[in-house]
Scaffold this active site. Structure first.
Site, short mmCIF file in Angstrom:
data_model
loop_
_atom_site.label_atom_id
_atom_site.label_comp_id
_atom_site.label_asym_id
_atom_site.label_seq_id
_atom_site.Cartn_x
_atom_site.Cartn_y
_atom_site.Cartn_z
CE1 TYR A 42 -4.04 1.63 -0.24
CE2 TYR A 42 -3.54 2.64 1.88
CZ TYR A 42 -4.32 2.57 0.74
OH TYR A 42 -5.39 3.42 0.58
CE LYS A 97 -20.28 -20.46 -15.91
NZ LYS A 97 -21.24 -21.19 -16.71
CB ALA A 198 -37.26 -21.04 -29.77
N GLY A 199 -34.88 -20.86 -26.98
CA GLY A 199 -34.28 -19.90 -26.07
C GLY A 199 -32.87 -19.55 -26.47
CB ALA A 200 -30.23 -17.69 -24.64
CB ALA A 201 -29.12 -22.85 -24.70
CG ASN A 321 -22.52 -25.20 -20.60
OD1 ASN A 321 -22.87 -26.06 -21.41
ND2 ASN A 321 -23.10 -24.01 -20.56
#
Length: 759
Positions: A42, A97, A198-201, A321
């Site tokens: 510092y 995550k 029909a979503g984002a994925a 993923n």
């Protein structure tokens, strides 16, 4: 069932709250013990890097953690399985995550929860904090806003931005699709693809399949109302991109004669009849979680020619993923990429697809309990494949360099791969790998102290996690009372060795014992009395094959616990006396310390047997053992009775086991430091290798070292592990934690698997 669900929820809440709230933390990376250290950290020393960065903002990558720091950012509007739960409630997911980023790719994370559903406000917030980070992972943002937010941030920021919900599934499933098509001999340019969802994925997956070569004219997308058609006047711009003018209206109609089904919708929407209507050698990715669009067993029973993938870990070909985002960001950060572009995503697809075709390491085969080879049931790598860290990031980095978005190109790729391999030495990966291996073939494990609450908690954990099948010994009423209190619902053996109902089995065990010891002072009456004791009874369950392993020792001292086991269980060939090793999970990986509990002053012959036994246990972790026999002396520098027995042991091992990497006697700092060893003792077999197995000259030094390291460093441990018994029976330390008992049980199961395999 209600109570059991409540217990699961309680476990989850306890996990997130104790011993410290949350799952990630900030830890210092520099010295900070002295006033001088603080003056550098510092004021006034911190002014120097500040002024340097003022002159050249890229120096932030030199003097701060920016180059290894990713923001996981969400507004909580589309949390997997939970929906729009808001920013505060999304925080545990974002922390999770962050945990995955760290343990799989050694990337630090700050989770950021933005309390707004307004696109402009969200984008402006992220832009304002972006200088802190080397990359941004968008998470759990509902569509269509997610597309607009990602598009704008990618255009307006000069660091990598990726919405993993969209692109993660797309990348992993595209790699699986590429390999599946290769196996069945079909051309991606010609196959008919049905996308349900029909979503984002779903939209991102379809876009990436087109980038991989699929013909948009051969793709039919369905939502909850059926086929998305061009004659529908109410389509938003995202669905309109994939609308068809073919005369199809329902999913059932779309499936007829199709080659590929991609499911990103909800469970059980595909019937066997739909599956039967598909073309020859169908490829079905039913990725709805936790219930696939059609169950794996039903699908494979319906079509023997199918290649099937799901989002579940309990079936082959899991689209997970975690195969993608840690390694994609790792490669992007390491070249300081300004964005994650389509070429980088495709590089990840090809790297994952290619990795599945390579010979699988024994370490991975051991984890999953099968010999994995490229084919219908292995089209994408497994999450615990250690090669991911050094195969995928280089592909991402090369694509970034080739497309001109890398600000720090890599020139020495071999050195980069070595750097990647070194990154994960400090995680608990080894324990997770061991647990995955145990789950492939869980064994019956006796818990002789099951009427103690903490022991029963450990039994519950290993049962619910699929690691072992507990056999519970103790007072049945007490055990059942605790099980009810814990919400532990399971149809398990509960045995009270003292009970009348166990009289016949107890007497049979006693007769076996008596015949073995009748000339060593044991009478039949004594044998029957001893079989009322749980450690005797439990050992006999294992001896007679009615159980596979045993974990004991929580409530009794080591000498008290080991005595019945020594009376009943034969030693392995080559062992005059048993020994023990304890495993510490360190930043360098597993470190085996022996003998930590049994032999006060082992002879040279004992040390030989111990060394060979520990080497075999180390191989169960997928390690190549590098063994050091420790002393205060280095290769005869201070001769004594103690050092001479060590050098005698080494001489014997060198002569009779020339392929074993073992040496000594040597001081511990030399054994753990390859550079010191190479410089001072270039003749040593350990030259260039840091020891991962440490053999101590006596119990005192081993036990003290183990406990100092364990407590002062807060290291996870497994053990003590008994060496030299013919059966997998292991003794925990008194008052061990639940985690320690779970770890030891896991090892006992793998130990039982290994003995079974050797037979």
């Amino acid at each position: 069932m209600k109570d059991n669900n409540h217990k699961k929820n309680t476990d989850a809440l306890d996990y997130h709250e104790f011993p410290k709230p949350g799952k990630i933390a900030v830890v210092p990376t520099k010295k900070h013990a002295s006033q001088y250290d603080l003056s550098l950290a510092y004021s006034p020393g911190v002014a120097e890097p500040c002024l340097a960065i003022e002159q050249n903002k890229n120096d932030a990558y030199r003097y701060t953690n920016k180059g290894n720091l990713v923001a996981v950012i969400s507004n909580g509007t589309a949390v997997l399985g939970l929906g729009n739960i808001g920013a505060d409630a999304a925080k545990p997911v974002m922390e999770g995550k962050g945990l995955l980023f760290k343990i799989f790719a050694d990337i630090d994370v700050f989770d950021i929860e933005v309390d707004t559903t307004d696109v402009d406000a969200f984008v402006n917030t992220v832009k304002a904090i972006a200088p802190t980070f080397g990359g941004i992972n968008l998470e759990d943002i509902k569509s269509p806003e997610a597309f607009e937010i990602e598009r704008r941030l990618k255009e307006e920021l000069d660091i990598p931005v990726m919405h993993d919900d969209q692109h993660g599934t797309a990348i992993i499933s595209a790699a699986a699709l590429k390999n599946a098509l290769e196996i069945v001999g079909k051309d991606i340019r010609k196959v008919k693809i049905v996308v349900n969802g029909a979503g984002a994925a779903a939209i991102s997956c379809t876009r990436l399949y087109i980038a991989l070569g699929a013909d948009p004219k051969n793709i039919v997308m369905c939502d909850s109302k059926g086929v998305i058609r061009k004659d529908n006047p109410n389509l938003d711009y995202l669905k309109a991109e994939f609308a068809t003018d073919r005369d199809l209206h329902t999913l059932e109609e779309a499936m007829k004669d199709s080659d590929v089904f991609i499911g990103l919708s909800k469970g059980n929407v595909v019937s066997p009849e739909m599956l039967l209507s598909m073309a020859k050698d169908p490829i079905v990715f039913a990725m709805a979680n936790p219930t696939p669009e059609i169950a794996y067993d039903l699908a494979t029973q319906t079509r023997s020619d199918i290649i099937m993938a799901t989002g579940r870990s309990d079936t082959p070909n899991q689209v997970n993923n975690v195969l993608g985002f840690p390694f994609i960001f790792r490669g992007a950060l390491d070249v300081r990429a300004t964005k994650i572009n389509e070429e980088m995503k495709l590089a990840a697809v090809h790297a994952l697809a290619d990795l599945a075709k390579k010979t699988v390491p024994d370490q991975v085969n051991l984890v999953y309990g099968v010999n994995l080879t490229f084919g219908k049931e292995y089209i994408i790598p497994k999450p615990f494949d250690p090669r991911l860290i050094y195969e995928v990031p280089p592909a991402i980095a090369k694509a970034a360099i080739e497309t001109g978005v890398a600000q720090k190109p890599i020139t020495d790729w071999d050195a980069y791969r070595e750097q990647l391999m070194d990154r994960l030495g400090g995680s608990n990966r080894e324990i997770r790998v061991l647990q995955e291996r145990a789950r492939q073939n869980p064994k019956r494990v006796v818990f002789p102290e099951a009427d103690i609450l903490e022991v029963l908690k450990a039994a519950q954990r290993v049962y619910q996690e699929g690691i072992a099948i507990p056999v519970l010994l103790g007072n049945k009423e007490v055990i059942r009372g605790y099980m009810e209190e814990l919400g532990f619902e399971a149809d398990l053996q509960i045995i009270d060795p003292k009970s009348e109902e166990e009289r016949e089995r107890r007497h049979n065990f006693a007769d076996i014992y008596w015949k073995k010891r009748e000339r060593k002072g044991i009478t039949q009456i004594n044998a029957r009395r001893l079989m009322r004791e749980r450690n005797y009874f439990g050992s006999m369950l294992v001896n007679t094959g009615q159980a596979d392993a045993m974990i004991t020792g929580y409530s009794r001292s080591y000498p008290q616990t080991i005595r019945p086991i020594l009376d009943l269980v034969e030693k392995e060939p080559g062992f005059n006396r048993i020994a023990a090793t304890s495993i510490l999970i360190t930043k360098r990986g597993p470190l085996f310390l022996s003998d930590t509990t049994m032999n006060p002053n082992p002879s040279s012959e004992d040390l030989t047997a111990i060394t060979l036994a520990v080497a075999e246990k180390a191989k169960m972790f997928g390690l190549d053992p590098a063994i050091a026999l420790l002393s205060y002396s280095n290769f005869g520098s201070a001769p004594s009775e103690s050092t001479q027995k060590l050098s005698k042991t080494v001489a014997y091992l060198h002569k009779n086991y020339p392929d074993l990497i073992v040496d000594g006697e040597v001081q511990v700092d030399i054994a753990l430091n390859p550079e010191k060893m190479a410089a001072a003792f270039p003749f040593s077999k350990l030259k260039g290798r840091a020891a991962n197995v440490l053999i101590f000259p006596n119990l005192e030094s081993a036990n003290i070292t183990y406990k100092i390291m364990k407590e002062s460093e807060g290291l996870s441990s497994i053990g003590p592990i008994i060496l030299g018994l013919s059966k997998p029976i292991h003794i925990t330390l008194m008052n061990a934690s639940v985690d320690e008992m779970v770890n030891l049980t896991t090892f006992a199961v793998v130990d039982a698997q290994e003995r079974e395999r050797r037979k």
